[in-house]
Design a protein around this motif. Structure first.
Motif, PDB file in Angstrom:
ATOM      1  N   ARG A   1       0.839  -1.200   0.000  1.00 17.35           N
ATOM      2  CA  ARG A   1       0.000   0.000   0.000  1.00 17.35           C
ATOM      3  C   ARG A   1       0.873   1.248   0.000  1.00 17.35           C
ATOM      4  O   ARG A   1       1.940   1.274   0.604  1.00 17.35           O
ATOM      5  CB  ARG A   1      -0.912   0.004   1.229  1.00 17.35           C
ATOM      6  CG  ARG A   1      -1.945  -1.110   1.249  1.00 17.35           C
ATOM      7  CD  ARG A   1      -2.650  -1.152   2.595  1.00 17.35           C
ATOM      8  NE  ARG A   1      -3.305   0.107   2.892  1.00 17.35           N
ATOM      9  CZ  ARG A   1      -4.581   0.387   2.609  1.00 17.35           C
ATOM     10  NH1 ARG A   1      -5.320  -0.533   2.005  1.00 17.35           N
ATOM     11  NH2 ARG A   1      -5.110   1.555   2.908  1.00 17.35           N
ATOM     12  N   GLU A   2       0.384   2.286  -0.638  1.00 17.36           N
ATOM     13  CA  GLU A   2       1.123   3.545  -0.660  1.00 17.36           C
ATOM     14  C   GLU A   2       1.114   4.249   0.692  1.00 17.36           C
ATOM     15  O   GLU A   2       2.043   4.981   1.025  1.00 17.36           O
ATOM     16  CB  GLU A   2       0.541   4.493  -1.719  1.00 17.36           C
ATOM     17  CG  GLU A   2       1.015   4.201  -3.128  1.00 17.36           C
ATOM     18  CD  GLU A   2       0.789   5.384  -4.039  1.00 17.36           C
ATOM     19  OE1 GLU A   2       1.703   5.730  -4.795  1.00 17.36           O
ATOM     20  OE2 GLU A   2      -0.311   5.959  -3.998  1.00 17.36           O
TER      21      GLU A   2
ATOM     22  N   ARG B   1      -6.337   0.621  -8.529  1.00 18.56           N
ATOM     23  CA  ARG B   1      -6.010   0.943  -7.148  1.00 18.56           C
ATOM     24  C   ARG B   1      -4.526   1.302  -7.064  1.00 18.56           C
ATOM     25  O   ARG B   1      -3.671   0.468  -7.398  1.00 18.56           O
ATOM     26  CB  ARG B   1      -6.279  -0.251  -6.229  1.00 18.56           C
ATOM     27  CG  ARG B   1      -7.642  -0.917  -6.414  1.00 18.56           C
ATOM     28  CD  ARG B   1      -8.752  -0.092  -5.771  1.00 18.56           C
ATOM     29  NE  ARG B   1     -10.014  -0.809  -5.837  1.00 18.56           N
ATOM     30  CZ  ARG B   1     -10.948  -0.617  -6.776  1.00 18.56           C
ATOM     31  NH1 ARG B   1     -10.728   0.264  -7.743  1.00 18.56           N
ATOM     32  NH2 ARG B   1     -12.082  -1.286  -6.757  1.00 18.56           N
ATOM     33  N   PRO B   2      -4.193   2.523  -6.624  1.00 23.06           N
ATOM     34  CA  PRO B   2      -2.774   2.879  -6.480  1.00 23.06           C
ATOM     35  C   PRO B   2      -2.070   1.931  -5.516  1.00 23.06           C
ATOM     36  O   PRO B   2      -2.645   1.503  -4.502  1.00 23.06           O
ATOM     37  CB  PRO B   2      -2.826   4.301  -5.910  1.00 23.06           C
ATOM     38  CG  PRO B   2      -4.174   4.819  -6.294  1.00 23.06           C
ATOM     39  CD  PRO B   2      -5.086   3.624  -6.263  1.00 23.06           C
ATOM     40  N   ALA B   3      -0.836   1.605  -5.829  1.00 20.38           N
ATOM     41  CA  ALA B   3      -0.050   0.699  -4.994  1.00 20.38           C
ATOM     42  C   ALA B   3       1.429   0.990  -5.202  1.00 20.38           C
ATOM     43  O   ALA B   3       1.808   1.691  -6.145  1.00 20.38           O
ATOM     44  CB  ALA B   3      -0.355  -0.760  -5.351  1.00 20.38           C
ATOM     45  N   LEU B   4       2.227   0.472  -4.309  1.00 26.22           N
ATOM     46  CA  LEU B   4       3.671   0.466  -4.516  1.00 26.22           C
ATOM     47  C   LEU B   4       4.046  -0.893  -5.077  1.00 26.22           C
ATOM     48  O   LEU B   4       3.678  -1.932  -4.504  1.00 26.22           O
ATOM     49  CB  LEU B   4       4.416   0.706  -3.195  1.00 26.22           C
ATOM     50  CG  LEU B   4       4.314   2.107  -2.593  1.00 26.22           C
ATOM     51  CD1 LEU B   4       5.116   2.165  -1.292  1.00 26.22           C
ATOM     52  CD2 LEU B   4       4.802   3.160  -3.568  1.00 26.22           C
TER      53      LEU B   4
ATOM     54  N   VAL C   1       0.080   0.106  -9.828  1.00 26.74           N
ATOM     55  CA  VAL C   1      -1.337  -0.075  -9.534  1.00 26.74           C
ATOM     56  C   VAL C   1      -1.668  -1.559  -9.449  1.00 26.74           C
ATOM     57  O   VAL C   1      -0.969  -2.409 -10.018  1.00 26.74           O
ATOM     58  CB  VAL C   1      -2.251   0.574 -10.603  1.00 26.74           C
ATOM     59  CG1 VAL C   1      -1.925   2.050 -10.779  1.00 26.74           C
ATOM     60  CG2 VAL C   1      -2.168  -0.160 -11.933  1.00 26.74           C
ATOM     61  N   VAL C   2      -2.755  -1.819  -8.722  1.00 31.64           N
ATOM     62  CA  VAL C   2      -3.418  -3.117  -8.779  1.00 31.64           C
ATOM     63  C   VAL C   2      -4.777  -2.879  -9.406  1.00 31.64           C
ATOM     64  O   VAL C   2      -5.504  -1.975  -8.993  1.00 31.64           O
ATOM     65  CB  VAL C   2      -3.582  -3.736  -7.370  1.00 31.64           C
ATOM     66  CG1 VAL C   2      -4.433  -5.004  -7.436  1.00 31.64           C
ATOM     67  CG2 VAL C   2      -2.224  -4.044  -6.759  1.00 31.64           C
ATOM     68  N   VAL C   3      -5.109  -3.624 -10.433  1.00 31.50           N
ATOM     69  CA  VAL C   3      -6.421  -3.538 -11.062  1.00 31.50           C
ATOM     70  C   VAL C   3      -7.273  -4.658 -10.472  1.00 31.50           C
ATOM     71  O   VAL C   3      -6.940  -5.840 -10.608  1.00 31.50           O
ATOM     72  CB  VAL C   3      -6.325  -3.681 -12.593  1.00 31.50           C
ATOM     73  CG1 VAL C   3      -7.711  -3.585 -13.222  1.00 31.50           C
ATOM     74  CG2 VAL C   3      -5.395  -2.616 -13.174  1.00 31.50           C
TER      75      VAL C   3
END
Length: 294
Positions: A92-93, A241-244, A251-253
């Protein structure tokens, strides 16, 4: 505390380091964990009373185990040009994961790992151990049955390939996120010119979709080609979904609580130079995506 407990405690002090070494060597989280476990088993079968540098000894052992894995892979590979997409480390960011920080201490982006996959086993061992973990060539040479001079040449050759094919990402993660957001905005709006503008002219898109192409990476080159492909992402915009991903903006789609893909972006000089996508359901199911699939 008996002797075995002391040894186990000393091993645990080095576990994170060994996992980081193995991940860079193998590009596989599962195989890295297996290599670390095998290192522990070998430690239990060895009298280390005379070992003065346990950390160095353990690093050598895990490197030799990884080298065996890499050589078996090379023997099984049907297509010598085939490059396997490495496993991403996704987080998670808005949360700091100490384990991920250790694993990615020197910013090992997915694009860099892809390039490492293209190296020979000996080149990869020499480069990873020397350039990433400062192991002297004199210690690496016996592992790959080369002279120190030859080992130095292998690392140099690998270094040139890495520098040519995996440029360093921009250090400002907020700027990375702006560029990635602009990419998805242009895709959502169907704005081809805006997509081309945010992409490096020589951008590379690599994708592992699984199925009959499992373990094979589809590769597209050039801004206009990648932009055309990116226009097909517009229907996915509500599910991004923004992600690291390996410490960089990605991102995770995901939809209905199920991940459909993980996308890693390498941003250099304010433009996207690489996009790495994993959409293989089997591989996605093995990733820790907690909190990113909602």
């Amino acid at each position: 505390m008996d002797e075995s407990d002391v040894l186990a405690e000393r091993f645990e002090e080095h576990r994170s380091h060994l996992r980081a070494v193995a991940y860079r060597m193998l590009g596989s989280l599962g195989e890295a964990d297996d290599a670390v476990q095998e290192t522990w088993l070998r430690l239990g079968r060895t009298d280390v009373a005379e070992v003065q540098n346990l950390g160095g000894w353990l690093t050598t052992v895990v490197a030799r185990i990884c080298l065996s894995v890499l050589r078996r892979r090379a023997q099984r590979r049907e297509d010598p040009l085939e490059v396997r997409m490495p496993d991403p480390v996704v987080g998670r960011e808005d949360a700091v994961d100490p384990e991920h920080q250790v694993l990615l201490a020197d910013s090992v982006g997915l694009a860099l790992l892809v390039v490492l996959e293209s190296l020979t086993p000996a080149e990869r061992i020499a480069f990873v151990l020397h350039d990433m973990f400062a192991v002297p060539f004199d210690e690496i040479a016996p592992m790959i049955e080369k002279s120190s001079a030859a080992t130095r040449q292998l690392a140099s050759r690998a270094r040139r390939r890495v520098q040519g094919q995996a440029p360093a990402p921009d250090p400002d993660r907020a700027r990375q996120r702006e560029v990635v957001a602009a990419f998805f905005a242009a895709s959502r709006d169907g704005d081809f010119d805006a997509l081309v503008a945010v992409l490096d002219p020589d951008v590379v898109l690599r994708s592992d979709g699984g199925g009959l192409r499992a373990r094979r990476t589809v590769r597209l080159n050039g801004a206009r080609t990648v932009a055309s492909q990116a226009l097909t992402f517009r229907k996915l915009s509500p599910f991004v979904r923004p992600a690291l991903v390996n410490g960089a903006a990605g991102v995770v789609v995901a939809a209905a609580g199920r991940a459909m893909s993980v996308m890693a972006f390498t941003v250099t000089g304010g433009r996207i130079v690489a996009i790495d996508v994993i959409a293989d359901p089997d591989r996605l199911g093995k990733l820790d995506l907690a909190g990113l699939e909602a």
